[in-house]
Design a protein around this motif. Structure first.
Motif, mmCIF file in Angstrom:
data_model
loop_
_atom_site.group_PDB
_atom_site.id
_atom_site.type_symbol
_atom_site.label_atom_id
_atom_site.label_comp_id
_atom_site.label_asym_id
_atom_site.label_seq_id
_atom_site.Cartn_x
_atom_site.Cartn_y
_atom_site.Cartn_z
ATOM 1 N N ALA A 1 0.829 -1.198 0.000
ATOM 2 C CA ALA A 1 0.000 0.000 0.000
ATOM 3 C C ALA A 1 0.870 1.258 0.000
ATOM 4 O O ALA A 1 0.578 2.226 -0.711
ATOM 5 C CB ALA A 1 -0.919 -0.007 1.215
ATOM 6 N N ILE A 2 1.938 1.239 0.794
ATOM 7 C CA ILE A 2 2.839 2.390 0.844
ATOM 8 C C ILE A 2 3.519 2.588 -0.508
ATOM 9 O O ILE A 2 3.641 3.723 -0.998
ATOM 10 C CB ILE A 2 3.892 2.185 1.947
ATOM 11 N N ALA A 3 3.933 1.500 -1.141
ATOM 12 C CA ALA A 3 4.605 1.593 -2.443
ATOM 13 C C ALA A 3 3.690 2.236 -3.486
ATOM 14 O O ALA A 3 4.132 3.060 -4.295
ATOM 15 C CB ALA A 3 5.042 0.210 -2.902
ATOM 16 N N ALA A 4 2.398 1.900 -3.442
ATOM 17 C CA ALA A 4 1.452 2.477 -4.398
ATOM 18 C C ALA A 4 1.315 3.986 -4.183
ATOM 19 O O ALA A 4 1.239 4.763 -5.146
ATOM 20 C CB ALA A 4 0.091 1.793 -4.265
ATOM 21 N N LEU A 5 1.311 4.428 -2.921
ATOM 22 C CA LEU A 5 1.247 5.851 -2.630
ATOM 23 C C LEU A 5 2.530 6.557 -3.069
ATOM 24 O O LEU A 5 2.495 7.656 -3.635
ATOM 25 C CB LEU A 5 1.026 6.066 -1.132
ATOM 26 N N GLN A 6 3.656 5.906 -2.845
ATOM 27 C CA GLN A 6 4.936 6.509 -3.210
ATOM 28 C C GLN A 6 5.091 6.645 -4.725
ATOM 29 O O GLN A 6 5.730 7.585 -5.205
ATOM 30 C CB GLN A 6 6.079 5.684 -2.623
ATOM 31 N N VAL A 7 4.504 5.723 -5.469
ATOM 32 C CA VAL A 7 4.535 5.822 -6.938
ATOM 33 C C VAL A 7 3.828 7.094 -7.394
ATOM 34 O O VAL A 7 4.293 7.800 -8.290
ATOM 35 C CB VAL A 7 3.884 4.579 -7.587
ATOM 36 N N ARG A 8 2.703 7.408 -6.762
ATOM 37 C CA ARG A 8 1.965 8.622 -7.120
ATOM 38 C C ARG A 8 2.778 9.874 -6.788
ATOM 39 O O ARG A 8 2.788 10.839 -7.556
ATOM 40 C CB ARG A 8 0.624 8.646 -6.400
ATOM 41 N N VAL A 9 3.450 9.851 -5.651
ATOM 42 C CA VAL A 9 4.302 10.974 -5.269
ATOM 43 C C VAL A 9 5.445 11.127 -6.266
ATOM 44 O O VAL A 9 5.758 12.231 -6.719
ATOM 45 C CB VAL A 9 4.855 10.777 -3.846
ATOM 46 N N GLN A 10 6.050 10.019 -6.640
ATOM 47 C CA GLN A 10 7.182 10.048 -7.571
ATOM 48 C C GLN A 10 6.763 10.561 -8.939
ATOM 49 O O GLN A 10 7.531 11.265 -9.621
ATOM 50 C CB GLN A 10 7.796 8.651 -7.697
ATOM 51 N N CYS A 11 5.551 10.249 -9.354
ATOM 52 C CA CYS A 11 5.043 10.731 -10.639
ATOM 53 C C CYS A 11 5.039 12.256 -10.673
ATOM 54 O O CYS A 11 5.494 12.871 -11.644
ATOM 55 C CB CYS A 11 3.641 10.184 -10.885
ATOM 56 N N CYS A 12 4.536 12.860 -9.619
ATOM 57 C CA CYS A 12 4.525 14.321 -9.553
ATOM 58 C C CYS A 12 5.939 14.873 -9.488
ATOM 59 O O CYS A 12 6.282 15.849 -10.167
ATOM 60 C CB CYS A 12 3.719 14.787 -8.343
ATOM 61 N N ARG A 13 6.774 14.239 -8.678
ATOM 62 C CA ARG A 13 8.161 14.705 -8.533
ATOM 63 C C ARG A 13 8.889 14.665 -9.872
ATOM 64 O O ARG A 13 9.601 15.604 -10.238
ATOM 65 C CB ARG A 13 8.892 13.847 -7.501
ATOM 66 N N ASP A 14 8.711 13.589 -10.633
ATOM 67 C CA ASP A 14 9.417 13.433 -11.905
ATOM 68 C C ASP A 14 8.983 14.485 -12.926
ATOM 69 O O ASP A 14 9.808 15.046 -13.655
ATOM 70 C CB ASP A 14 9.168 12.034 -12.481
ATOM 71 N N LYS A 15 7.671 14.764 -12.969
ATOM 72 C CA LYS A 15 7.166 15.701 -13.972
ATOM 73 C C LYS A 15 7.516 17.149 -13.647
ATOM 74 O O LYS A 15 7.562 17.997 -14.548
ATOM 75 C CB LYS A 15 5.648 15.560 -14.105
ATOM 76 N N ALA B 1 -1.441 11.873 -0.664
ATOM 77 C CA ALA B 1 -1.101 11.660 -2.079
ATOM 78 C C ALA B 1 -2.100 12.396 -2.964
ATOM 79 O O ALA B 1 -1.723 13.010 -3.972
ATOM 80 C CB ALA B 1 -1.079 10.174 -2.405
ATOM 81 N N ASP B 2 -3.371 12.371 -2.593
ATOM 82 C CA ASP B 2 -4.381 13.141 -3.316
ATOM 83 C C ASP B 2 -4.101 14.635 -3.193
ATOM 84 O O ASP B 2 -4.252 15.396 -4.163
ATOM 85 C CB ASP B 2 -5.776 12.851 -2.764
ATOM 86 N N SER B 3 -3.726 15.067 -1.994
ATOM 87 C CA SER B 3 -3.440 16.482 -1.756
ATOM 88 C C SER B 3 -2.309 16.969 -2.658
ATOM 89 O O SER B 3 -2.361 18.086 -3.201
ATOM 90 C CB SER B 3 -3.077 16.707 -0.284
#
Length: 310
Positions: free
Chosen positions: A154-168, A283-285
């Motif tokens: 579950a944590i990994a799935a949240l971190q993927v969303r964070v990383q997506c924003c960070r990368d872009k 992650a939504d925030s």
């Protein structure tokens, strides 16, 4: 997970963590503020405020400060409800006496119980990494090693969303300057995890420091900084209430001279459901801020239901 755990959550973010971990059915009680997911709203309510949570932001602030100045807690724990529920675990917080029942309140209530002595899990996150660790800790304390291992997914799935924003946003040269307002009157900026979210979303946070409590903000400082973007996210307010409580901002003489106001880059958010809850929906925030700051790069579908333009 131990046999038939009985979980009481006294803070909304912990309730969301319990749900994330798949233990919704084990949740037997909640706080008066726990309202997500909607399926848990039939659980008995175990807390209540000692003040009237209605009125203007200044009136609410004054009531809370009066309680704190008289050395009283801001919330009551309903001992008789806890007694009837016989929880095995109680989730609470030790971060903010204004936001939810304190650890001391919970410990005092438990001392009065006669039928059970539940394990207390107190959360105190200040940055995103703390939230991930809280998810791990809740899983470990209630479900043991197996649950802790499952929590990593579950944590990994949240971190993927964070990383997506960070990368872009990593290579954005011109980052807008941002003022996040957590309370309209008296004026307060957002702290703790919010400055971190602003940076991850491709903005430059002008007020508040990651990992530190929300600071009071002088109007002169806001005027001097003249942010590109203002995001209003009052603690405990939904979109409707946030719009209703804008007068302390919009009726201040300096308001109309601010760059964000003149460029129509002032945004209202549902701070209650998102930014004020250090749980999975941070992650939504982050995604909400990314949509606001860089609409050419992000569209997660939050506009209208989680945020609006002023």
């Amino acid at each position: 997970m131990p046999d038939t755990p009985r979980i009481v959550s006294l803070i909304p973010s912990a309730t969301e963590i319990v749900d994330l971990l798949g233990w919704r059915d084990a949740l037997v009680g909640r706080s008066h503020e726990c309202d997500y997911p909607t399926a848990i709203q039939d659980r008995p309510v175990c807390t209540q405020p000692k003040f009237q949570p209605i009125g203007t932001s200044q009136e609410i602030h004054d009531r809370v400060m009066k309680l704190l100045q008289t050395a009283l807690s801001v919330y009551d724990v309903k001992v008789e409800v806890l007694e009837a529920l016989r929880p095995t675990h109680i989730l609470t917080q030790a971060q903010c006496e204004v936001c939810a029942v304190s650890l001391a309140d919970v410990e005092q209530a438990i001392a009065e119980l006669t039928h059970s002595q539940p394990q207390v899990i107190s959360l105190e996150p200040t940055v995103l990494a703390d939230v991930w660790q809280d998810i791990r800790r809740v899983a470990q304390c209630i479900g043991g090693e197996t649950a802790a291992a499952e929590a990593e997914q579950a944590i990994a799935a949240l971190q993927v969303r964070v990383q997506c924003c960070r990368d872009k946003t990593a290579f954005i040269a011109e980052r807008p300057t941002v003022a996040c307002i957590e309370w309209p009157e008296p004026l307060m900026a957002a702290g703790n995890w919010v400055p971190e979210l602003v940076e991850l979303a491709g903005g430059r946070c002008l007020f508040g420091t990651a990992g530190e409590q929300a600071p009071w903000l002088e109007w002169s400082a806001l005027v001097a900084a003249d942010p590109d973007i203002i995001v209003v996210m009052p603690c405990g307010y939904d979109l409707v209430k946030t719009r209703q409580e804008l007068a302390p901002l919009t009726q201040t003489p300096e308001w109309d001279n601010l760059k964000a106001v003149n460029s129509e880059r002032v945004y209202l958010t549902d701070g209650n459901q998102y930014f004020n809850r250090p749980g999975p929906r941070l992650a939504d925030s982050l995604e909400i801020l990314a949509e606001i700051f860089h609409p050419d790069l992000f569209d997660f579908g939050y506009r209208g239901q989680a945020w609006q333009k002023l």
